[in-house]
Scaffold this active site. Structure first.
Site, mmCIF file in Angstrom:
data_model
loop_
_atom_site.group_PDB
_atom_site.id
_atom_site.type_symbol
_atom_site.label_atom_id
_atom_site.label_comp_id
_atom_site.label_asym_id
_atom_site.label_seq_id
_atom_site.Cartn_x
_atom_site.Cartn_y
_atom_site.Cartn_z
ATOM 1 N N HIS A 17 -6.283 11.476 3.182
ATOM 2 C CA HIS A 17 -5.684 12.401 2.216
ATOM 3 C C HIS A 17 -5.692 13.828 2.765
ATOM 4 C CE1 HIS A 17 -7.188 9.485 -1.081
ATOM 5 N NE2 HIS A 17 -5.862 9.426 -1.124
ATOM 6 N N LYS A 41 -6.932 2.761 -13.383
ATOM 7 C CA LYS A 41 -7.890 2.286 -12.387
ATOM 8 C C LYS A 41 -9.286 2.482 -12.946
ATOM 9 C CE LYS A 41 -5.360 3.949 -8.297
ATOM 10 N NZ LYS A 41 -5.493 4.769 -7.096
ATOM 11 N N ARG A 90 0.616 4.298 4.950
ATOM 12 C CA ARG A 90 -0.273 3.682 5.934
ATOM 13 C C ARG A 90 0.343 2.441 6.548
ATOM 14 N NH1 ARG A 90 -4.909 3.053 1.674
ATOM 15 N NH2 ARG A 90 -2.999 2.388 0.671
ATOM 16 N N SER A 128 -9.179 4.790 -0.602
ATOM 17 C CA SER A 128 -10.306 5.151 -1.460
ATOM 18 C C SER A 128 -11.054 3.907 -1.910
ATOM 19 C CB SER A 128 -9.812 5.943 -2.670
ATOM 20 O OG SER A 128 -9.297 7.192 -2.265
#
Length: 163
Positions: A17, A41, A90, A128
Site C-alpha cells: 500500500h 470484512k 498484484r 492485509s
C-alpha cells in the site's frame, strides 16, 4: 490541480500500500488515502487505529493526506473533488475485479477515472489478510509492514515485542 483518492480498508496498511501511495504521490498533485469506515470484512483495527497507522506510514509524503469515508467511493470522490481513483494490482485476479469496479464507478460517476498501478515485484504477494494471518500465528511480518504496524499487530494479537 488533480486530486486522486486511494480507497481501501488498510487493515493494516502494508508496504505494498505504501509503495502504491508513494508512486501515486509522484503522479498526482494530491493523494488522499481514504480509509473505508464500513467494509464488509472482519476488521482487526478500529477506524481510528487504521487512520493513525496510515498517517504514520505516509507522513513523509507531503502531498498525501488521510481521511475516512462511509459512503459509496464515487460519492466520496465527488465530495472531495477527486477525478481519479487509485488501485493497486498484484495479479490477474485483481485486474478482473478492478476492471468490473472501474466500470461500475464510471457508470455512477462518469467524470471519475480509475488508474491502476502494478504492484512492485517485491510486494506482489502482499495482502492485509496474509499479514494478519501470519501475525496471528506469531510469525514475523517485519518484511511486509512498517515497524510501527508490526508493533501494532503484535499488540493486537498479544505477542511480546521481538527484537
Amino acid at each position: 490541480m488533480t486530486i486522486a483518492i486511494y480507497p481501501a480498508s488498510f487493515d493494516p496498511i502494508t508496504l505494498g500500500h505504501m509503495d502504491v501511495a508513494a508512486r501515486a504521490a509522484a503522479i498526482f498533485d494530491t493523494v488522499i488515502l481514504a480509509v473505508y469506515d464500513r467494509p464488509l470484512k472482519n476488521l482487526l483495527f478500529s477506524t481510528e487505529e487504521r487512520v493513525a497507522l496510515v498517517r504514520e506510514a505516509v507522513a513523509h509524503l507531503p502531498n498525501v493526506r488521510v481521511d475516512t469515508y462511509d459512503e459509496l467511493t464515487v460519492e466520496y470522490a465527488r465530495r472531495v473533488g477527486a477525478k481519479v481513483i487509485i488501485r493497486g494490482l498484484r495479479a490477474v485476479t485483481d485486474f478482473e475485479n478492478e476492471l468490473k469496479m472501474a466500470h461500475i464507478n464510471n457508470r455512477l460517476y462518469p467524470e471519475i477515472e480509475t488508474v491502476c498501478l502494478m504492484a512492485s515485484q517485491e510486494y506482489s504477494f502482499l495482502s492485509s489478510s496474509a499479514v494478519k494471518e501470519i501475525a496471528a500465528l506469531g510469525g514475523t511480518v517485519d518484511f511486509m509492514v512498517a515497524p510501527h504496524v508490526a508493533r501494532a499487530l503484535r499488540r493486537a494479537y498479544g505477542w511480546e515485542e521481538r527484537a
